[in-house]
Motif scaffolding. Structure first.
Motif, PDB file in Angstrom:
ATOM      1  N   GLY A 284      -2.174   4.123  -6.584  1.00  0.00           N
ATOM      2  CA  GLY A 284      -1.715   5.188  -7.470  1.00  0.00           C
ATOM      3  C   GLY A 284      -2.045   6.426  -7.374  1.00  0.00           C
ATOM      4  N   VAL A 285      -1.131   7.452  -7.244  1.00  0.00           N
ATOM      5  CA  VAL A 285      -1.719   8.859  -7.408  1.00  0.00           C
ATOM      6  C   VAL A 285      -0.733   9.617  -8.442  1.00  0.00           C
ATOM      7  N   PHE A 286      -0.751  10.909  -8.769  1.00  0.00           N
ATOM      8  CA  PHE A 286      -0.083  11.588  -9.482  1.00  0.00           C
ATOM      9  C   PHE A 286       1.366  11.406  -9.520  1.00  0.00           C
ATOM     10  N   GLY A 287       2.138  10.751 -10.153  1.00  0.00           N
ATOM     11  CA  GLY A 287       3.391  10.256 -10.200  1.00  0.00           C
ATOM     12  C   GLY A 287       3.903   9.116  -9.262  1.00  0.00           C
ATOM     13  N   ALA A 288       3.144   8.681  -8.362  1.00  0.00           N
ATOM     14  CA  ALA A 288       3.839   7.553  -7.391  1.00  0.00           C
ATOM     15  C   ALA A 288       2.694   6.132  -7.480  1.00  0.00           C
ATOM     16  N   GLY A 289       3.354   5.263  -7.412  1.00  0.00           N
ATOM     17  CA  GLY A 289       2.664   4.059  -7.611  1.00  0.00           C
ATOM     18  C   GLY A 289       3.170   3.124  -6.480  1.00  0.00           C
ATOM     19  N   THR A 290       2.160   2.133  -5.990  1.00  0.00           N
ATOM     20  CA  THR A 290       2.693   1.334  -4.977  1.00  0.00           C
ATOM     21  C   THR A 290       1.924   0.024  -4.987  1.00  0.00           C
ATOM     22  N   TRP A 291       2.508  -0.932  -4.609  1.00  0.00           N
ATOM     23  CA  TRP A 291       1.958  -2.356  -4.635  1.00  0.00           C
ATOM     24  C   TRP A 291       2.503  -3.138  -3.518  1.00  0.00           C
ATOM     25  N   ALA A 292       1.595  -3.739  -2.607  1.00  0.00           N
ATOM     26  CA  ALA A 292       1.838  -4.510  -1.171  1.00  0.00           C
ATOM     27  C   ALA A 292       1.199  -5.781  -1.317  1.00  0.00           C
ATOM     28  N   MET A 293       1.802  -6.865  -1.278  1.00  0.00           N
ATOM     29  CA  MET A 293       1.083  -8.138  -1.208  1.00  0.00           C
ATOM     30  C   MET A 293       1.691  -8.945  -0.407  1.00  0.00           C
ATOM     31  N   SER A 294       0.984 -10.048   0.388  1.00  0.00           N
ATOM     32  CA  SER A 294       1.441 -10.904   1.451  1.00  0.00           C
ATOM     33  C   SER A 294       0.881 -12.347   0.881  1.00  0.00           C
ATOM     34  N   THR A 295       1.239 -13.371   1.615  1.00  0.00           N
ATOM     35  CA  THR A 295       0.780 -14.699   1.797  1.00  0.00           C
ATOM     36  C   THR A 295      -0.304 -14.542   2.821  1.00  0.00           C
ATOM     37  N   GLU A 296      -1.186 -15.136   2.937  1.00  0.00           N
ATOM     38  CA  GLU A 296      -2.431 -15.223   3.762  1.00  0.00           C
ATOM     39  C   GLU A 296      -2.194 -15.072   5.120  1.00  0.00           C
ATOM     40  N   ASP A 297      -1.005 -15.882   5.422  1.00  0.00           N
ATOM     41  CA  ASP A 297      -0.608 -15.788   6.889  1.00  0.00           C
ATOM     42  C   ASP A 297       0.460 -14.565   7.124  1.00  0.00           C
ATOM     43  N   ARG A 299       3.511 -14.224   6.337  1.00  0.00           N
ATOM     44  CA  ARG A 299       4.969 -14.546   6.406  1.00  0.00           C
ATOM     45  C   ARG A 299       5.541 -14.076   5.405  1.00  0.00           C
ATOM     46  N   ARG A 300       5.317 -14.443   3.943  1.00  0.00           N
ATOM     47  CA  ARG A 300       6.215 -13.914   3.048  1.00  0.00           C
ATOM     48  C   ARG A 300       5.372 -12.600   2.267  1.00  0.00           C
ATOM     49  N   GLN A 301       6.226 -11.563   2.153  1.00  0.00           N
ATOM     50  CA  GLN A 301       5.607 -10.342   1.418  1.00  0.00           C
ATOM     51  C   GLN A 301       6.570  -9.851   0.834  1.00  0.00           C
ATOM     52  N   ALA A 302       5.750  -8.882   0.054  1.00  0.00           N
ATOM     53  CA  ALA A 302       6.653  -8.111  -1.153  1.00  0.00           C
ATOM     54  C   ALA A 302       5.810  -6.525  -1.219  1.00  0.00           C
ATOM     55  N   LEU A 329       6.988  -5.642 -13.639  1.00  0.00           N
ATOM     56  CA  LEU A 329       6.711  -5.366 -12.342  1.00  0.00           C
ATOM     57  C   LEU A 329       5.968  -6.594 -11.889  1.00  0.00           C
ATOM     58  N   LEU A 330       5.138  -7.109 -12.596  1.00  0.00           N
ATOM     59  CA  LEU A 330       4.182  -8.459 -12.453  1.00  0.00           C
ATOM     60  C   LEU A 330       5.244  -9.559 -12.134  1.00  0.00           C
ATOM     61  N   ALA A 331       6.220  -9.786 -12.982  1.00  0.00           N
ATOM     62  CA  ALA A 331       7.248 -10.845 -12.867  1.00  0.00           C
ATOM     63  C   ALA A 331       7.907 -10.710 -11.499  1.00  0.00           C
ATOM     64  N   TYR A 332       8.391  -9.485 -11.404  1.00  0.00           N
ATOM     65  CA  TYR A 332       9.076  -9.329 -10.070  1.00  0.00           C
ATOM     66  C   TYR A 332       8.369  -9.732  -8.709  1.00  0.00           C
ATOM     67  N   MET A 333       7.122  -8.968  -8.740  1.00  0.00           N
ATOM     68  CA  MET A 333       6.416  -9.426  -7.554  1.00  0.00           C
ATOM     69  C   MET A 333       6.113 -10.828  -7.414  1.00  0.00           C
ATOM     70  N   ASP A 334       5.681 -11.679  -8.746  1.00  0.00           N
ATOM     71  CA  ASP A 334       5.272 -12.894  -8.581  1.00  0.00           C
ATOM     72  C   ASP A 334       6.574 -13.685  -8.088  1.00  0.00           C
ATOM     73  N   GLN A 335       7.790 -13.172  -8.527  1.00  0.00           N
ATOM     74  CA  GLN A 335       9.083 -14.222  -7.899  1.00  0.00           C
ATOM     75  C   GLN A 335       9.297 -13.796  -6.766  1.00  0.00           C
ATOM     76  N   ALA A 336       9.006 -12.504  -6.184  1.00  0.00           N
ATOM     77  CA  ALA A 336       9.379 -12.263  -4.711  1.00  0.00           C
ATOM     78  C   ALA A 336       8.296 -13.064  -3.877  1.00  0.00           C
ATOM     79  N   LEU A 337       7.083 -13.295  -4.287  1.00  0.00           N
ATOM     80  CA  LEU A 337       5.926 -13.705  -3.302  1.00  0.00           C
ATOM     81  C   LEU A 337       5.985 -15.304  -3.378  1.00  0.00           C
ATOM     82  N   SER A 338       6.245 -15.752  -4.661  1.00  0.00           N
ATOM     83  CA  SER A 338       6.294 -17.185  -4.833  1.00  0.00           C
ATOM     84  C   SER A 338       7.607 -18.033  -4.434  1.00  0.00           C
ATOM     85  N   GLY A 339       8.722 -17.273  -4.515  1.00  0.00           N
ATOM     86  CA  GLY A 339      10.002 -17.816  -4.789  1.00  0.00           C
ATOM     87  C   GLY A 339      10.440 -18.577  -5.642  1.00  0.00           C
ATOM     88  N   THR A 340       9.476 -18.404  -6.825  1.00  0.00           N
ATOM     89  CA  THR A 340       9.811 -19.039  -8.157  1.00  0.00           C
ATOM     90  C   THR A 340      11.098 -18.513  -8.846  1.00  0.00           C
TER      91      THR A 340
END
Length: 367
Positions: A284-297, A299-302, A329-340
């Motif tokens: 996060g910098v002034f005006g811009a936020g980013t979040w990048a997460m992956s499964t340990e291998d 394979r699945r990323q957001a 944001l949290l719900a969206y990232m959780d759904q994207a990574l888990s497929g829930t």
């Protein structure tokens, strides 16, 4: 997001409030502290060559920059996992930030800060935790950049570009050469917890204040490529990747609670509400936020970027108020990574107390 060979891109909202220009998923974006993962990879490459020792005191390399007891007792590893006991330089670098954030940001827009000056400010400030305890500080990664310069003889930005960004095959990732982003991008609006109203565009900004701790620009596709190659063992050998994934607790939990975030060397692992653990970083910098997460291998990323920052609000007691943006944001990232399915993660609680908000790289404290 990606799942194996499948890929999905999406965007919502506007890139420019004045014109209504729509957001696009391929825009370049300031990624803030995700820069730290790149810097850590560069340092670990030098660890593999034997030029840097993870448990060597930083004073052995930079005695004039980090003198005295700190130079003798703070190791390279402590810098990379934020257990150095060195304070953040942000408030000293932007002294009006608490009393008048808008003026502080305006005055700093084209102000150039040398990395050595940032380190001096951080070393002089009061740390948030003693040495050996986790306390996030950008100063650590500015020192790491100067360490790279010392052992490679190159500017750290050039070394990271040639040996990490290009090695990963990234086409839209770079340290900006001016206050402007080079490619198509959104305007980036800073609210500073409601103290800047209406939120102001800071997409044009001299990023010398962030340097090897947070100055880089990238795209969401590039970030997914980077983390997939990193976690897949394409950028570091197995020994250094293991070191990178050796973590410390990122906060002190309440009695009986599990630590849901642990920090390694420029990389953290986070437990999502649906139960899975994922690797990555936020920025996060002034005006811009980013979040990048992956499964340990990898394979699945957001990866997600947003162009409104510090949208949170605080009560009179200084505690954060419920906020639908952070929840979404949290719900969206959780759904994207888990497929829930969405209905199962809708309305999840925010990140556990004591954790940074998603995409909110701590460039400044809450009021």
């Amino acid at each position: 997001m990606r799942d194996g060979l499948e890929r999905w891109r999406g965007a919502a909202g506007v890139a420019d409030l004045d014109t209504g220009r729509p957001m696009r998923p391929d825009y370049e974006h300031r990624i803030g502290s995700i820069t730290k993962t790149f810097t850590s990879v560069a340092v670990l490459q030098q660890v593999a060559t034997g030029r840097i020792g993870l448990d060597t005191p930083i004073g052995d390399y930079l005695p004039e920059l980090v003198p005295g007891e700190r130079g003798r007792k703070v190791t390279v590893r402590m810098l990379l996992n934020h257990t150095s006991g060195i304070a953040d330089y942000m408030l000293p670098a932007f002294p009006k930030l608490v009393k008048d954030p808008g003026q502080a940001l305006d005055e700093g827009q084209f102000h150039k800060l040398a990395p050595e000056e940032l380190v001096r400010l951080g070393l002089a400030a009061k740390p948030l935790a003693p040495r050996g305890k986790y306390a996030y500080a950008n100063t650590n990664y500015i020192i790491a950049g100067l360490l790279l310069k010392k052992v490679t003889g190159q500017d750290p930005e050039s070394y990271i570009t040639n040996n990490v960004i290009r090695e990963a095959g990234l086409r839209h990732t770079y340290f900006p050469r001016s206050a402007r982003i080079e490619g198509p991008h959104a305007k980036m609006y800073e609210s500073f917890y409601g103290t800047i109203a209406p939120a102001r565009d800071y997409s044009v900004y001299d990023m010398s204040w962030a340097g090897t701790a947070g100055a880089m620009v990238s795209t969401m596709d590039d970030l997914n490529d980077f983390y997939r190659r990193l976690l897949g063992g394409k950028l570091l050998c197995a020994a250094q990747l293991r070191e990178m994934k050796t973590t410390v607790p990122a906060y002190e939990p309440e009695a009986g609670q599990e630590v849901a975030m642990r920090y390694g060397l420029g990389l953290f692992t986070l437990k999502m509400p649906s139960g899975g653990w994922y690797w990555g970083h936020d920025g996060g910098v002034f005006g811009a936020g980013t979040w990048a997460m992956s499964t340990e291998d990898g394979r699945r990323q957001a990866a997600i970027g947003h162009n409104l920052m510090k949208y949170e609000r605080f009560g009179d007691d200084g505690k954060p108020l419920p906020n639908p943006i952070g929840d979404a944001l949290l719900a969206y990232m959780d759904q994207a990574l888990s497929g829930t399915p969405a209905e199962r993660v809708h309305g999840v609680s925010p990140v556990p107390q004591g954790l940074p908000a998603p995409g909110q790289l701590r460039p400044s404290p809450a009021p």
